[in-house]
Scaffold this active site. Structure first.
Site, PDB file in Angstrom:
ATOM      1  N   GLY A  60      16.489   1.127  13.728  1.00 34.64           N
ATOM      2  CA  GLY A  60      16.327   0.092  12.706  1.00 34.64           C
ATOM      3  C   GLY A  60      17.063   0.429  11.426  1.00 34.64           C
ATOM      4  O   GLY A  60      16.658   0.034  10.332  1.00 34.64           O
TER       5      GLY A  60
ATOM      6  N   SER B 228      19.813  -0.566  10.136  1.00 29.15           N
ATOM      7  CA  SER B 228      20.707  -1.548   9.518  1.00 29.15           C
ATOM      8  C   SER B 228      20.101  -2.194   8.272  1.00 29.15           C
ATOM      9  O   SER B 228      20.801  -2.874   7.521  1.00 29.15           O
ATOM     10  CB  SER B 228      21.074  -2.638  10.530  1.00 29.15           C
ATOM     11  OG  SER B 228      19.916  -3.333  10.971  1.00 29.15           O
ATOM     12  N   SER B 229      18.798  -1.983   8.041  1.00 26.69           N
ATOM     13  CA  SER B 229      18.158  -2.594   6.874  1.00 26.69           C
ATOM     14  C   SER B 229      16.798  -1.953   6.618  1.00 26.69           C
ATOM     15  O   SER B 229      16.301  -1.155   7.420  1.00 26.69           O
ATOM     16  CB  SER B 229      17.978  -4.106   7.091  1.00 26.69           C
ATOM     17  OG  SER B 229      17.071  -4.344   8.152  1.00 26.69           O
ATOM     18  N   GLY B 230      16.205  -2.329   5.481  1.00 22.82           N
ATOM     19  CA  GLY B 230      14.828  -1.982   5.186  1.00 22.82           C
ATOM     20  C   GLY B 230      14.492  -0.503   5.218  1.00 22.82           C
ATOM     21  O   GLY B 230      15.264   0.348   4.771  1.00 22.82           O
TER      22      GLY B 230
ATOM     23  N   ASP C 217      20.491  -1.587  21.265  1.00 27.13           N
ATOM     24  CA  ASP C 217      19.671  -2.751  21.582  1.00 27.13           C
ATOM     25  C   ASP C 217      18.418  -2.204  22.246  1.00 27.13           C
ATOM     26  O   ASP C 217      18.433  -1.813  23.414  1.00 27.13           O
ATOM     27  CB  ASP C 217      20.421  -3.694  22.528  1.00 27.13           C
ATOM     28  CG  ASP C 217      19.607  -4.940  22.862  1.00 27.13           C
ATOM     29  OD1 ASP C 217      18.431  -5.003  22.465  1.00 27.13           O
ATOM     30  OD2 ASP C 217      20.149  -5.841  23.529  1.00 27.13           O
TER      31      ASP C 217
ATOM     32  N   SER D  14       4.177   2.231  11.890  1.00 26.77           N
ATOM     33  CA  SER D  14       3.188   1.205  12.201  1.00 26.77           C
ATOM     34  C   SER D  14       3.152   0.251  11.015  1.00 26.77           C
ATOM     35  O   SER D  14       4.189  -0.232  10.561  1.00 26.77           O
ATOM     36  CB  SER D  14       1.818   1.842  12.471  1.00 26.77           C
ATOM     37  OG  SER D  14       0.839   0.875  12.706  1.00 26.77           O
TER      38      SER D  14
ATOM     39  N   TYR E 132       2.400  -9.732  16.511  1.00 29.20           N
ATOM     40  CA  TYR E 132       2.864  -8.619  15.675  1.00 29.20           C
ATOM     41  C   TYR E 132       1.749  -7.581  15.538  1.00 29.20           C
ATOM     42  O   TYR E 132       1.976  -6.379  15.736  1.00 29.20           O
ATOM     43  CB  TYR E 132       3.274  -9.128  14.288  1.00 29.20           C
ATOM     44  CG  TYR E 132       3.587  -8.014  13.311  1.00 29.20           C
ATOM     45  CD1 TYR E 132       4.791  -7.317  13.405  1.00 29.20           C
ATOM     46  CD2 TYR E 132       2.686  -7.646  12.320  1.00 29.20           C
ATOM     47  CE1 TYR E 132       5.080  -6.284  12.522  1.00 29.20           C
ATOM     48  CE2 TYR E 132       2.964  -6.616  11.439  1.00 29.20           C
ATOM     49  CZ  TYR E 132       4.171  -5.939  11.551  1.00 29.20           C
ATOM     50  OH  TYR E 132       4.452  -4.906  10.684  1.00 29.20           O
TER      51      TYR E 132
ATOM     52  N   ALA F  47      -0.841  -7.168  17.457  1.00 31.97           N
ATOM     53  CA  ALA F  47      -1.103  -6.558  18.769  1.00 31.97           C
ATOM     54  C   ALA F  47      -0.153  -5.397  19.012  1.00 31.97           C
ATOM     55  O   ALA F  47      -0.554  -4.328  19.500  1.00 31.97           O
ATOM     56  CB  ALA F  47      -0.969  -7.603  19.873  1.00 31.97           C
ATOM     57  N   SER F  48       1.111  -5.572  18.643  1.00 35.09           N
ATOM     58  CA  SER F  48       2.099  -4.509  18.859  1.00 35.09           C
ATOM     59  C   SER F  48       1.830  -3.303  17.967  1.00 35.09           C
ATOM     60  O   SER F  48       1.988  -2.156  18.397  1.00 35.09           O
ATOM     61  CB  SER F  48       3.520  -5.047  18.621  1.00 35.09           C
ATOM     62  OG  SER F  48       3.765  -5.314  17.250  1.00 35.09           O
ATOM     63  N   LYS F  49       1.418  -3.550  16.729  1.00 33.90           N
ATOM     64  CA  LYS F  49       1.176  -2.443  15.809  1.00 33.90           C
ATOM     65  C   LYS F  49      -0.153  -1.738  16.088  1.00 33.90           C
ATOM     66  O   LYS F  49      -0.256  -0.510  15.958  1.00 33.90           O
ATOM     67  CB  LYS F  49       1.234  -2.942  14.356  1.00 33.90           C
ATOM     68  CG  LYS F  49       2.626  -3.373  13.920  1.00 33.90           C
ATOM     69  CD  LYS F  49       3.645  -2.252  14.067  1.00 33.90           C
ATOM     70  CE  LYS F  49       5.015  -2.638  13.548  1.00 33.90           C
ATOM     71  NZ  LYS F  49       6.016  -1.546  13.717  1.00 33.90           N
TER      72      LYS F  49
END
Length: 270
Positions: free
Chosen positions: A9, A11-13, A53, A131, A145, A147-149
């Site tokens: 991740g 590319s940003s943030g 990817d 998380s 979202y 649920a995934s975290k």
């Protein structure tokens, strides 16, 4: 010896800020993301960009293999890649839900599988899973979202006790409000999915709340520093919390009953 860090991740943030900060602090950093064109500026910091990817197993394997071929090890894995896609559960197509879980959960797990053999062999490794406060608190319109975290939290707890015998630490980072394009993308996505359904009024209220939170969100460097603190601690905590409203929100969630917390939460969405 210089430690090798793989940041997804990037590319940003948070991922981008962490990659740059770790490189500035002397680590050998590989930044991975799908948008390779967004990472060219990272080269100025000595960071090696890699196309990734995370929902393609071939791409995940190729990413890890490249780092291993060039450095011999992935000492620190920072799983920052993520997707925040929102909408009422009734409205979200299951295909979109599966994509979110592929990115936020299964992609993370696959990367961990690939780096663990080397970490076990060296009896050293740091696995940092990003998380969210949303891994402890579920907001309406964010069912997949959250649920995934929530799943990342459970995965990390189980993994931590599997790999500590091999000298590998598993660290969870729980950011609160942090400046990120994901918030804007998620809010737009929510209105696309549920803005014109029976959940439209609630979606608009939550979108307004997100806009307010974005104005007060911290810079991602705050989370990057938190990550470095965890990595370099001799005995790292299992969880590190930072970002706007993170600690107060988790404290309130802990002390209030479910019904009282729901009432407090929904009072903010009018």
């Amino acid at each position: 010896m210089t430690k090798t860090v793989l940041v997804t991740g990037a590319s940003s943030g948070i991922g981008q800020a962490t990659a740059i900060y770790m490189a500035q602090k002397g680590y050998k950093v590989y930044g991975a993301a799908r948008r390779i064109e967004k990472m060219q500026e990272l080269k100025e910091y000595g960071i090696q960009p890699i196309a990734l990817d995370i929902i393609s197993d071939d791409s995940v394997v190729a990413c890890v293999d490249k780092v291993l071929d060039e450095t011999g090890s992935v000492d620190i894995l920072i799983n920052s890649a993520g997707l925040g896609s929102y909408g009422a559960l009734e409205d979200v197509p299951i295909a979109e839900a599966k994509k979110q879980l592929e990115i936020n959960l299964f992609g993370v797990a696959r990367l961990i599988q690939l780096v663990l053999p080397g970490m076990r062999e060296k009896k050293y490794g740091k696995i940092v899973n990003i998380s969210s406060v949303g891994g402890k608190v579920g907001l309406p319109m964010g069912s997949w979202y959250h649920a995934s975290k929530f799943a990342i939290e459970g995965l990390s707890d189980s993994l931590r006790n599997e790999v500590r015998q091999f000298g590998v630490d598993v660290i969870v980072i729980e950011p609160g409000g942090t400046k990120s394009e994901m918030t804007t993308i998620g809010a737009d996505d929510m209105m696309r999915v549920s803005g014109n359904t029976v959940y439209g009024k609630l979606a608009a209220a939550i979108g307004k709340m997100y806009s307010s939170m974005e104005k007060n969100a911290v810079d991602p460097i705050v989370i990057a520093k938190l990550i470095k603190k965890g990595i370099e601690a001799k005995h790292p905590r299992t969880r590190y919390i930072g970002g706007t409203m993170a600690k107060p929100m988790l404290f309130i969630r802990k002390v209030l009953s479910d019904k009282l917390f729901d009432k407090m939460l929904m009072s903010q969405m009018k």
